[in-house]
Write a protein that holds these residues in place. Structure first.
Motif, mmCIF file in Angstrom:
data_model
loop_
_atom_site.group_PDB
_atom_site.id
_atom_site.type_symbol
_atom_site.label_atom_id
_atom_site.label_comp_id
_atom_site.label_asym_id
_atom_site.label_seq_id
_atom_site.Cartn_x
_atom_site.Cartn_y
_atom_site.Cartn_z
ATOM 1 N N ILE A 65 81.841 40.195 45.079
ATOM 2 C CA ILE A 65 80.840 40.531 44.150
ATOM 3 C C ILE A 65 80.982 39.838 42.916
ATOM 4 O O ILE A 65 80.297 39.034 42.230
ATOM 5 C CB ILE A 65 80.185 41.809 44.081
ATOM 6 C CG1 ILE A 65 79.680 42.136 45.707
ATOM 7 C CG2 ILE A 65 79.028 41.806 43.212
ATOM 8 C CD1 ILE A 65 79.404 43.512 45.859
ATOM 9 N N GLU A 66 82.209 40.277 42.133
ATOM 10 C CA GLU A 66 82.671 39.515 40.895
ATOM 11 C C GLU A 66 82.381 38.173 40.906
ATOM 12 O O GLU A 66 81.976 37.297 40.168
ATOM 13 C CB GLU A 66 83.854 39.992 40.672
ATOM 14 C CG GLU A 66 84.115 41.030 39.819
ATOM 15 C CD GLU A 66 85.490 41.439 39.335
ATOM 16 O OE1 GLU A 66 86.454 40.680 39.320
ATOM 17 O OE2 GLU A 66 85.793 42.837 39.703
ATOM 18 N N ALA A 86 79.157 36.397 48.424
ATOM 19 C CA ALA A 86 79.326 37.765 49.032
ATOM 20 C C ALA A 86 77.871 38.462 48.651
ATOM 21 O O ALA A 86 77.385 38.288 47.390
ATOM 22 C CB ALA A 86 80.421 38.608 48.336
ATOM 23 N N GLY A 87 77.334 39.118 49.470
ATOM 24 C CA GLY A 87 76.275 40.005 49.027
ATOM 25 C C GLY A 87 76.273 40.888 48.094
ATOM 26 O O GLY A 87 77.378 41.337 48.086
ATOM 27 N N ILE A 88 75.379 40.985 47.073
ATOM 28 C CA ILE A 88 75.457 41.985 45.824
ATOM 29 C C ILE A 88 74.804 43.454 46.388
ATOM 30 O O ILE A 88 73.684 43.228 46.856
ATOM 31 C CB ILE A 88 74.704 41.437 44.859
ATOM 32 C CG1 ILE A 88 75.230 40.267 44.362
ATOM 33 C CG2 ILE A 88 74.550 42.635 43.556
ATOM 34 C CD1 ILE A 88 74.830 39.589 43.124
ATOM 35 N N ARG A 89 75.760 44.479 46.415
ATOM 36 C CA ARG A 89 75.136 45.593 46.768
ATOM 37 C C ARG A 89 75.920 46.872 45.908
ATOM 38 O O ARG A 89 76.997 46.609 45.685
ATOM 39 C CB ARG A 89 75.124 45.816 48.275
ATOM 40 C CG ARG A 89 76.265 45.906 48.939
ATOM 41 C CD ARG A 89 76.344 46.517 50.233
ATOM 42 N NE ARG A 89 77.585 45.828 51.054
ATOM 43 C CZ ARG A 89 77.836 46.435 52.167
ATOM 44 N NH1 ARG A 89 76.902 47.034 52.947
ATOM 45 N NH2 ARG A 89 78.786 46.056 52.921
ATOM 46 N N GLU A 90 75.352 47.982 45.931
ATOM 47 C CA GLU A 90 76.080 48.927 45.296
ATOM 48 C C GLU A 90 77.360 49.561 46.359
ATOM 49 O O GLU A 90 77.016 49.500 47.498
ATOM 50 C CB GLU A 90 75.180 50.261 45.265
ATOM 51 C CG GLU A 90 73.998 50.229 44.222
ATOM 52 C CD GLU A 90 74.797 49.962 42.677
ATOM 53 O OE1 GLU A 90 75.838 50.503 42.427
ATOM 54 O OE2 GLU A 90 73.961 49.463 41.678
ATOM 55 N N ASP A 134 69.140 47.236 44.682
ATOM 56 C CA ASP A 134 70.161 46.333 44.812
ATOM 57 C C ASP A 134 69.425 44.974 44.404
ATOM 58 O O ASP A 134 69.806 44.172 43.967
ATOM 59 C CB ASP A 134 70.839 45.918 46.364
ATOM 60 C CG ASP A 134 71.828 46.995 46.295
ATOM 61 O OD1 ASP A 134 72.187 47.532 45.628
ATOM 62 O OD2 ASP A 134 72.009 47.547 47.766
ATOM 63 N N ASP A 135 68.061 44.575 44.844
ATOM 64 C CA ASP A 135 67.248 43.552 44.630
ATOM 65 C C ASP A 135 67.069 43.693 42.987
ATOM 66 O O ASP A 135 66.628 42.600 42.323
ATOM 67 C CB ASP A 135 65.757 43.841 45.117
ATOM 68 C CG ASP A 135 65.948 43.277 46.710
ATOM 69 O OD1 ASP A 135 66.653 42.562 47.213
ATOM 70 O OD2 ASP A 135 65.837 44.419 47.531
ATOM 71 N N LYS A 148 71.092 40.239 48.809
ATOM 72 C CA LYS A 148 71.726 41.446 49.354
ATOM 73 C C LYS A 148 72.549 41.218 50.473
ATOM 74 O O LYS A 148 72.123 40.012 51.024
ATOM 75 C CB LYS A 148 70.513 42.517 49.606
ATOM 76 C CG LYS A 148 70.107 43.398 48.515
ATOM 77 C CD LYS A 148 69.327 44.539 48.924
ATOM 78 C CE LYS A 148 67.750 43.976 49.802
ATOM 79 N NZ LYS A 148 66.863 45.071 49.935
ATOM 80 N N PRO A 149 73.342 41.739 51.024
ATOM 81 C CA PRO A 149 73.956 41.556 52.373
ATOM 82 C C PRO A 149 72.957 41.443 53.540
ATOM 83 O O PRO A 149 72.065 42.121 53.404
ATOM 84 C CB PRO A 149 75.127 42.679 52.719
ATOM 85 C CG PRO A 149 75.313 43.447 51.190
ATOM 86 C CD PRO A 149 73.868 43.186 50.724
ATOM 87 N N ASN A 150 73.051 40.525 54.377
ATOM 88 C CA ASN A 150 72.221 40.591 55.793
ATOM 89 C C ASN A 150 71.091 39.811 55.422
ATOM 90 O O ASN A 150 70.104 39.756 56.426
ATOM 91 C CB ASN A 150 72.240 41.852 56.191
ATOM 92 C CG ASN A 150 73.111 41.596 57.341
ATOM 93 O OD1 ASN A 150 73.576 40.715 57.827
ATOM 94 N ND2 ASN A 150 73.193 43.188 58.101
ATOM 95 N N VAL A 151 70.541 39.182 54.228
ATOM 96 C CA VAL A 151 69.240 38.416 54.147
ATOM 97 C C VAL A 151 69.219 37.106 54.494
ATOM 98 O O VAL A 151 68.266 36.723 54.828
ATOM 99 C CB VAL A 151 69.013 38.591 52.585
ATOM 100 C CG1 VAL A 151 68.821 39.862 51.957
ATOM 101 C CG2 VAL A 151 69.854 37.716 51.643
ATOM 102 N N GLY A 152 70.302 36.705 55.133
ATOM 103 C CA GLY A 152 70.491 35.413 55.727
ATOM 104 C C GLY A 152 71.010 34.178 54.774
ATOM 105 O O GLY A 152 70.892 32.998 54.893
#
Ligand SMILES: Nc1nc2c(ncn2[C@@H]2O[C@H](COP(=O)(O)OP(=O)(O)O)[C@@H](O)[C@H]2O)c(=O)[nH]1
Ligand SMILES: [Mg+2]
Length: 467
Positions: A298-299, A284-288, A324-325, A236-240
């Protein structure tokens, strides 16, 4: 490349252009020596022709003006004992933009033409100094980033693989000869002819085919050595993810911010572990509900996941798992996957048990802090033992088999399997013979015995000028 091309004398700057200790101009072809004599003035009188394989001290002089251009060491390597198998001259001069350019221009003005990429090595191939698999090994050697890749390329260059392929080809030729005899006398077939044919078929089945299959099976390993292991970081975004990339490669390669959705493109860098080059891709982080640019990112992330050898799924242990996870888990389930529980220095919301319970994971889950160098070192060791040893599993370094070799070997295997089968069942000898010939042609292609110019052009275009 036509024959006229082959008789031309070629030249190139063989060292990287720029300011440095020395630069080397290389000349190869029938006029190499005459050319040297026109523009080089030895400091002390030497024999004519100068001694082969010796460095001679002197000056490069413009014969038109008599101006001294540079103080150099020149060498002449008489054919066929040279890299290309032709007369070769090398001029070791000072390395600077103007010096190298001036000397190259002089050589060009006196009858040589500029070499195309890889043309020196192509000539070595023409003159039988190298087979095609060795020429490719030269390229692998130049591009090697790790000790293991270097070792595999070196092994290939020393002819190990080419010699092996030649031996297989001998076996196939033997089978072919037996079949010919079989066909000629098939009217009144002697029992010993049949048993001789069977003996060769047996040998091919017992010894040649398994060896070919083993090399095909090792292709993955050879590919990882050549290209590096590709490892993509997702989460996800921001996980590091970007923090982990930076920590692994030891520099601030990707932008790290507390704002979600910072990384929008795939960023690549690499590091060495256990003698293997690992290419890491930050994504890029994957999120809705991302914005437009982010959704393109994300693609790309999902595409990189498909192409990667290893996926590292990063979970922020200070946040709860969410939809998202779930989506990331689902998109990476089919890959060789490692799970990292990042931010272990923060208050814990999610632990390994939560992950196992929610997804029924069996993957290794490692908690770490991307900011802690000890954790990063420990994780690299983990990568070495968990992933690399698994891929290389006690194997000695393989030959540097590339995609082209693999394709040829696979064709040889299929053809030989058919041939052995047909020889056994006393199928039509003509058909068996055809299969055997196809197998031989495939093996010969590896060595470059009968390859068309298009294949050669494709291979040598990957070289740099001067090699
Ligand atoms: N406390 C702590 N913060 C971290 C850690 N890893 C990353 N961060 C912070 O988390 C934020 C997002 O990091 P970033 O690498 O940009 O995440 P990305 O969006 O997944 O690429 C930044 O403020 C980082 O400094 C960690 O292990 N511990
Ligand atoms: Mg990022």
């Amino acid at each position: 490349m036509d024959n006229a091309c082959r008789s031309e004398t070629i030249c190139a700057i063989a060292t990287p252009i720029g300011i440095g200790g020395i630069g080397i101009i290389k000349i190869s072809g029938p006029d190499a020596l005459i050319l040297l004599q026109k523009i080089f003035r030895p400091a002390r009188a030497t024999s004519i022709p100068p001694p082969s394989h010796k460095l001679i001290y002197g000056w490069i002089v413009d014969p038109k003006t008599g101006n001294l251009i540079d103080e150099v060491l020149a060498s002449y390597m008489a054919r066929p004992r040279s890299y290309t198998g032709e007369d070769v001259v090398e001029i070791n001069c000072h390395s600077g933009y103007a010096v190298l350019r001036r000397i190259l221009d002089l050589v060009l003005a006196h009858g040589a033409r500029l070499a195309r990429p890889g043309e020196f090595t192509l000539r070595a191939f023409w003159h039988g100094r190298l087979d095609l698999s060795q020429a490719e090994a030269v390229l692998d050697l130049i591009h090697a980033r790790s000790d293991k890749a270097l070792e595999a390329a070196g092994k290939q260059l020393r002819k190990g693989f080419g010699e092996q392929v030649l031996r297989w080809r001998e076996d196939v030729l033997e089978l072919e000869a037996q079949l010919e005899a079989f066909m000629d006398f098939s009217e009144d077939l002697e029992a010993e002819d049949a048993s001789a044919l069977e003996a060769v078929a047996h040998h091919v089945e017992r010894n040649v085919l398994p060896a070919l299959r083993r090399i095909v099976d090792r292709y993955e390993q050879a590919r990882v050595l050549r290209e590096g292991l590709s490892m993509v970081l997702v989460g996800k975004p921001n996980v590091g993810k970007s923090s982990l990339l930076n920590a692994l490669v030891g520099q601030e390669r990707a932008i790290v911010t507390p704002i979600a959705g910072t990384t929008r493109d795939v960023i690549e860098d690499g590091f060495l572990v256990g003698g293997v080059w690992v290419r890491v891709l930050d994504t890029a982080g994957i999120r809705e509900k991302p914005d437009m640019i982010e959704s393109l990112g994300i693609e790309r992330t999902l595409r990189s996941v498909e192409e990667a050898d290893v996926v590292v799924w990063i979970v922020d242990q200070s946040r709860p798992l969410d939809a998202d996870d779930d989506r990331i888990e689902e998109k990476t389930r089919h890959k060789r996957r490692l799970v990292v529980l990042n931010k272990r220095d923060c208050p814990m919301e999610t632990d390994a048990e939560d992950l196992r319970a929610r997804y029924g994971l069996r993957d290794a889950i490692v908690p770490l802090c991307a900011h802690d160098p000890d954790d990063i070192e420990r994780w690299k060791r983990f990568l070495e033992t968990e992933v690399l040893e698994d891929i290389f599993l006690g194997l000695e370094p393989a030959f540097a088999v590339n995609a082209r070799h693999k394709e040829c070997l696979e064709r040889a295997v299929t053809a030989l399997e058919r041939a052995v089968q047909a020889a056994r069942t006393q199928g039509l000898p003509e058909l068996v013979s055809e299969d055997v010939r196809a197998a031989r042609a495939a093996l010969e292609e590896i060595l470059g015995l009968h390859v068309d110019d298009a294949v050669l052009d494709r291979i040598f275009a990957r070289f740099c000028i001067g090699k």
